[in-house]
Write a protein that holds these residues in place. Structure first.
Motif, PDB file in Angstrom:
ATOM      1  N   SER A 218       0.837  -1.208   0.000  1.00 18.35           N
ATOM      2  CA  SER A 218       0.000   0.000   0.000  1.00 18.35           C
ATOM      3  C   SER A 218       0.866   1.250   0.000  1.00 18.35           C
ATOM      4  CB  SER A 218      -0.922   0.002   1.227  1.00 18.35           C
ATOM      5  OG  SER A 218      -1.732  -1.153   1.224  1.00 18.35           O
ATOM      6  N   SER A 219       1.984   1.207   0.712  1.00 16.41           N
ATOM      7  CA  SER A 219       2.908   2.349   0.724  1.00 16.41           C
ATOM      8  C   SER A 219       3.431   2.611  -0.676  1.00 16.41           C
ATOM      9  CB  SER A 219       4.091   2.075   1.653  1.00 16.41           C
ATOM     10  OG  SER A 219       3.647   1.769   2.948  1.00 16.41           O
ATOM     11  N   PRO A 235       0.004  -6.928  10.258  1.00 13.62           N
ATOM     12  CA  PRO A 235      -0.465  -7.782   9.170  1.00 13.62           C
ATOM     13  C   PRO A 235      -1.901  -7.468   8.764  1.00 13.62           C
ATOM     14  CG  PRO A 235      -0.217  -9.046  11.218  1.00 13.62           C
ATOM     15  CD  PRO A 235       0.307  -7.688  11.482  1.00 13.62           C
ATOM     16  N   ALA A 237      -3.372  -5.059   7.022  1.00 16.24           N
ATOM     17  CA  ALA A 237      -3.952  -3.719   7.091  1.00 16.24           C
ATOM     18  C   ALA A 237      -4.921  -3.533   5.919  1.00 16.24           C
ATOM     19  CB  ALA A 237      -2.852  -2.664   7.041  1.00 16.24           C
ATOM     20  N   THR A 238      -4.539  -4.062   4.772  1.00 14.26           N
ATOM     21  CA  THR A 238      -5.387  -3.955   3.585  1.00 14.26           C
ATOM     22  C   THR A 238      -6.182  -5.232   3.418  1.00 14.26           C
ATOM     23  OG1 THR A 238      -3.666  -2.678   2.487  1.00 14.26           O
ATOM     24  CG2 THR A 238      -5.408  -3.593   1.077  1.00 14.26           C
ATOM     25  N   ASN A 324      11.649  -3.702  -1.441  1.00 16.73           N
ATOM     26  CA  ASN A 324      11.223  -2.487  -0.741  1.00 16.73           C
ATOM     27  C   ASN A 324      11.943  -2.330   0.599  1.00 16.73           C
ATOM     28  OD1 ASN A 324       9.644  -0.140  -0.436  1.00 16.73           O
ATOM     29  ND2 ASN A 324       8.111  -1.257   0.769  1.00 16.73           N
ATOM     30  N   LYS A 325      11.787  -1.171   1.183  1.00 16.79           N
ATOM     31  CA  LYS A 325      12.377  -0.816   2.487  1.00 16.79           C
ATOM     32  C   LYS A 325      13.895  -0.852   2.427  1.00 16.79           C
ATOM     33  CE  LYS A 325       8.317  -2.701   4.917  1.00 16.79           C
ATOM     34  NZ  LYS A 325       7.743  -3.228   6.156  1.00 16.79           N
ATOM     35  N   VAL A 328      16.108   0.849   5.035  1.00 13.87           N
ATOM     36  CA  VAL A 328      16.502   0.234   6.313  1.00 13.87           C
ATOM     37  C   VAL A 328      17.024  -1.192   6.137  1.00 13.87           C
ATOM     38  CG1 VAL A 328      15.080   1.615   7.869  1.00 13.87           C
ATOM     39  CG2 VAL A 328      14.065  -0.355   6.719  1.00 13.87           C
ATOM     40  N   SER A 341      12.438   2.252  -2.183  1.00 18.03           N
ATOM     41  CA  SER A 341      11.945   2.569  -0.852  1.00 18.03           C
ATOM     42  C   SER A 341      10.691   3.403  -1.027  1.00 18.03           C
ATOM     43  CB  SER A 341      12.987   3.352  -0.052  1.00 18.03           C
ATOM     44  OG  SER A 341      12.349   3.931   1.079  1.00 18.03           O
ATOM     45  N   ALA A 342       9.561   2.837  -0.608  1.00 15.31           N
ATOM     46  CA  ALA A 342       8.301   3.580  -0.695  1.00 15.31           C
ATOM     47  C   ALA A 342       8.381   4.798   0.209  1.00 15.31           C
ATOM     48  CB  ALA A 342       7.137   2.687  -0.291  1.00 15.31           C
ATOM     49  N   LYS A 343       9.224   4.681   1.251  1.00 12.53           N
ATOM     50  CA  LYS A 343       9.310   5.750   2.244  1.00 12.53           C
ATOM     51  C   LYS A 343      10.101   6.944   1.716  1.00 12.53           C
ATOM     52  CE  LYS A 343      10.224   6.300   7.125  1.00 12.53           C
ATOM     53  NZ  LYS A 343      10.761   5.603   8.310  1.00 12.53           N
TER      54      LYS A 343
HETATM   55  N1  LIG Z   1      11.364   1.944   6.434  1.00 10.98           N
HETATM   56  C1  LIG Z   1      10.400   1.701   5.533  1.00 10.98           C
HETATM   57  N2  LIG Z   1       9.183   1.331   5.944  1.00 10.98           N
HETATM   58  C2  LIG Z   1       8.243   1.088   5.002  1.00 10.98           C
HETATM   59  C3  LIG Z   1       8.511   1.204   3.622  1.00 10.98           C
HETATM   60  N3  LIG Z   1       7.395   0.871   2.946  1.00 10.98           N
HETATM   61  C4  LIG Z   1       6.463   0.575   3.880  1.00 10.98           C
HETATM   62  N4  LIG Z   1       6.963   0.703   5.123  1.00 10.98           N
HETATM   63  C5  LIG Z   1       6.257   0.453   6.402  1.00 10.98           C
HETATM   64  O1  LIG Z   1       5.883  -0.902   6.441  1.00 10.98           O
HETATM   65  C6  LIG Z   1       4.627  -1.053   7.110  1.00 10.98           C
HETATM   66  C7  LIG Z   1       3.653  -1.791   6.224  1.00 10.98           C
HETATM   67  O2  LIG Z   1       3.338  -0.996   5.099  1.00 10.98           O
HETATM   68  P1  LIG Z   1       2.028  -1.221   4.237  1.00 10.98           P
HETATM   69  O3  LIG Z   1       2.159  -0.365   3.027  1.00 10.98           O
HETATM   70  O4  LIG Z   1       0.798  -1.083   5.063  1.00 10.98           O
HETATM   71  O5  LIG Z   1       2.241  -2.742   3.833  1.00 10.98           O
HETATM   72  P2  LIG Z   1       1.263  -3.710   3.021  1.00 10.98           P
HETATM   73  O6  LIG Z   1       2.125  -4.621   2.224  1.00 10.98           O
HETATM   74  O7  LIG Z   1       0.242  -2.920   2.292  1.00 10.98           O
HETATM   75  O8  LIG Z   1       0.635  -4.527   4.219  1.00 10.98           O
HETATM   76  P3  LIG Z   1      -0.813  -5.255   4.366  1.00 10.98           P
HETATM   77  O9  LIG Z   1      -1.840  -4.463   3.666  1.00 10.98           O
HETATM   78  O10 LIG Z   1      -1.009  -5.268   5.849  1.00 10.98           O
HETATM   79  O11 LIG Z   1      -0.621  -6.631   3.803  1.00 10.98           O
HETATM   80  C8  LIG Z   1       4.187   0.336   7.472  1.00 10.98           C
HETATM   81  O12 LIG Z   1       4.570   0.600   8.807  1.00 10.98           O
HETATM   82  C9  LIG Z   1       4.964   1.217   6.504  1.00 10.98           C
HETATM   83  O13 LIG Z   1       5.161   2.520   7.002  1.00 10.98           O
HETATM   84  C10 LIG Z   1       9.828   1.603   3.219  1.00 10.98           C
HETATM   85  O14 LIG Z   1      10.193   1.727   2.061  1.00 10.98           O
HETATM   86  N5  LIG Z   1      10.734   1.824   4.220  1.00 10.98           N
END
Ligand SMILES: Nc1nc2c(ncn2[C@@H]2O[C@H](COP(=O)(O)OP(=O)(O)OP(=O)(O)O)[C@@H](O)[C@H]2O)c(=O)[nH]1
Ligand SMILES: [Mg+2]
Length: 359
Positions: A218-219, A235, A237-238, A324-325, A328, A341-343
């Motif tokens: 989602s990020s 876990p 969230a979506t 991703n990420k 970190v 990095s989505a962040k």
């Molecule tokens: N440091 C960092 N954290 C990230 C990054 N992308 C996502 N996060 C964190 O990872 C966590 C999960 O992110 P989501 O985007 O909700 O992940 P998701 O894959 O959609 O998860 P679900 O919908 O729960 O399956 C959140 O706390 C985000 O802020 C990134 O690139 N870097």
């Protein structure tokens, strides 16, 4: 939007004990799975007050946990004022009733699948999502009917009791079956509607973001499309699929599809029930498999995702790996794919270019 289902009068958080039988094939994997169960329990709104592990070559056929350990669990429950034991290992209905009896009848015993179903029930927002969760819960109950009655008549609320509601839980198997048939019919209508919507989008290719839950799908969707879908460090969230338009370049738009995350040993009831929304994945032109490169167990997560994609018959789709990420990640990132990095936004331009290329 708040993450947890908000209750008019917030009930006290359920105090739970995690219990697992480590049959010794892979201790590291076992520990990871216990940590994951901990995260699942918290996502379901519980307080985890203790964690107990029994090592034995196989689970106890009668009660899952062997009698020596049951005494320990019982003691821990008393000391910590816990009402529920969550088992990592899947419980057969008989094992569950036996274990509850051995624990003195005051403590309810639930397994991982029930916790996952409960999180899904709490997070479903759309009517379609709710239909799918209800279907999954009913299928699970139909398969576990012997155990379900006893436990549910005792439970006031909390995990394992949300969703279809107690009255329906008390009806007989036949009644559940006819409800299942009705839900399946309604979901078929949803699928037909989705197909029509997909046809109307024809021309704009769909790129589905897939990956292990919490990987950052989602990020990444937000980062690529400038939208603000819900993101949380937990876990599942979506749950409901979300589609957003994103611009790759001056000449190219795509529709990004964000959907429910995967988890290892995803309960089969869930895969079946979520067929309608997972069709966004199976009908997409391209998949972006988002891997959390900062997770030490990304390899295990990656192979879980790949095996679920295989079940969905989407394993042969063109796929781009997005690591991703990486802001970190200390782990070494192996092989093909794009580091992002989505962040911080790092690597997004490359990812856009790779998507455009692949299309
Ligand atoms: N440091 C960092 N954290 C990230 C990054 N992308 C996502 N996060 C964190 O990872 C966590 C999960 O992110 P989501 O985007 O909700 O992940 P998701 O894959 O959609 O998860 P679900 O919908 O729960 O399956 C959140 O706390 C985000 O802020 C990134 O690139 N870097
Ligand atoms: Mg998400």
């Amino acid at each position: 939007m708040p993450k947890q289902a908000t209750h008019a009068t917030a009930p006290p958080r359920q105090r739970v004990i995690l219990a697992g039988v480590d049959t010794g094939q892979d201790h590291v994997r076992f520990d990871v799975e216990m940590d994951e169960l901990d995260a699942l329990a918290r996502a379901a709104g519980c307080d985890v007050v203790a964690r107990l592990v029994q090592r034995r070559p196989s689970v106890d056929p009668a009660s899952l946990i062997g009698s020596g350990k049951v005494t320990e669990v019982s003691e821990a429950a008393r000391l910590n004022n816990a009402s529920t034991v969550l088992t990592l290992n899947a419980l057969r209905p008989r094992q569950r009733t036996n274990l509850e009896k051995l624990l003195g009848g005051e403590i309810s015993v639930l397994d991982r699948t029930v916790v996952i179903l409960d999180i899904f029930a709490q997070h479903a927002r759309t009517s379609e999502g709710k239909l799918q969760v209800e279907l999954a819960q009913l299928k699970h109950q139909a398969a576990n009917l012997i155990g379900a009655r006893d436990a549910l008549s005792r439970l006031g609320g909390g995990i394992g009791t949300r969703g279809p509601g107690e009255t329906k839980l008390e009806v007989d198997r036949r009644h559940i079956r006819s409800r299942i048939e009705l839900l399946e019919k309604q979901l078929d209508d949803v699928r037909t509607r989705r197909r029509e919507q997909r046809r109307s989008r024809e021309g704009t290719p769909v790129v589905a973001l897939v990956g292990y839950t919490n990987a950052g799908k989602s990020s990444l969707m937000n980062a690529l499309s400038g939208s603000t879908v819900f993101v949380a460090d937990q876990p599942f969230a979506t749950l409901d699929p979300t589609l957003r338009k994103a611009r790759l370049s001056d000449s190219r738009d795509v529709v990004l599809a964000d959907t429910v995350g995967f988890i290892s040993d995803l309960p089969k009831e869930l895969v079946a029930a979520f067929r309608a929304t997972l069709e966004e994945v199976t009908s997409a032109s391209l998949l972006v498999h988002v891997i959390d490169a900062s997770n030490p167990f990304w390899e295990r997560q990656r192979s879980s995702v790949e095996s679920i994609l295989k079940d969905l018959e989407a394993a042969d789709k063109p796929t781009i790996i997005a690591w991703n990420k990486t802001d970190v990640a200390s782990a070494h990132i192996g092989g093909e794919g794009i580091a992002v990095s989505a962040k911080t936004g790092a690597g997004l331009a490359e990812l856009r270019a790779a998507i455009e290329n692949a299309l």
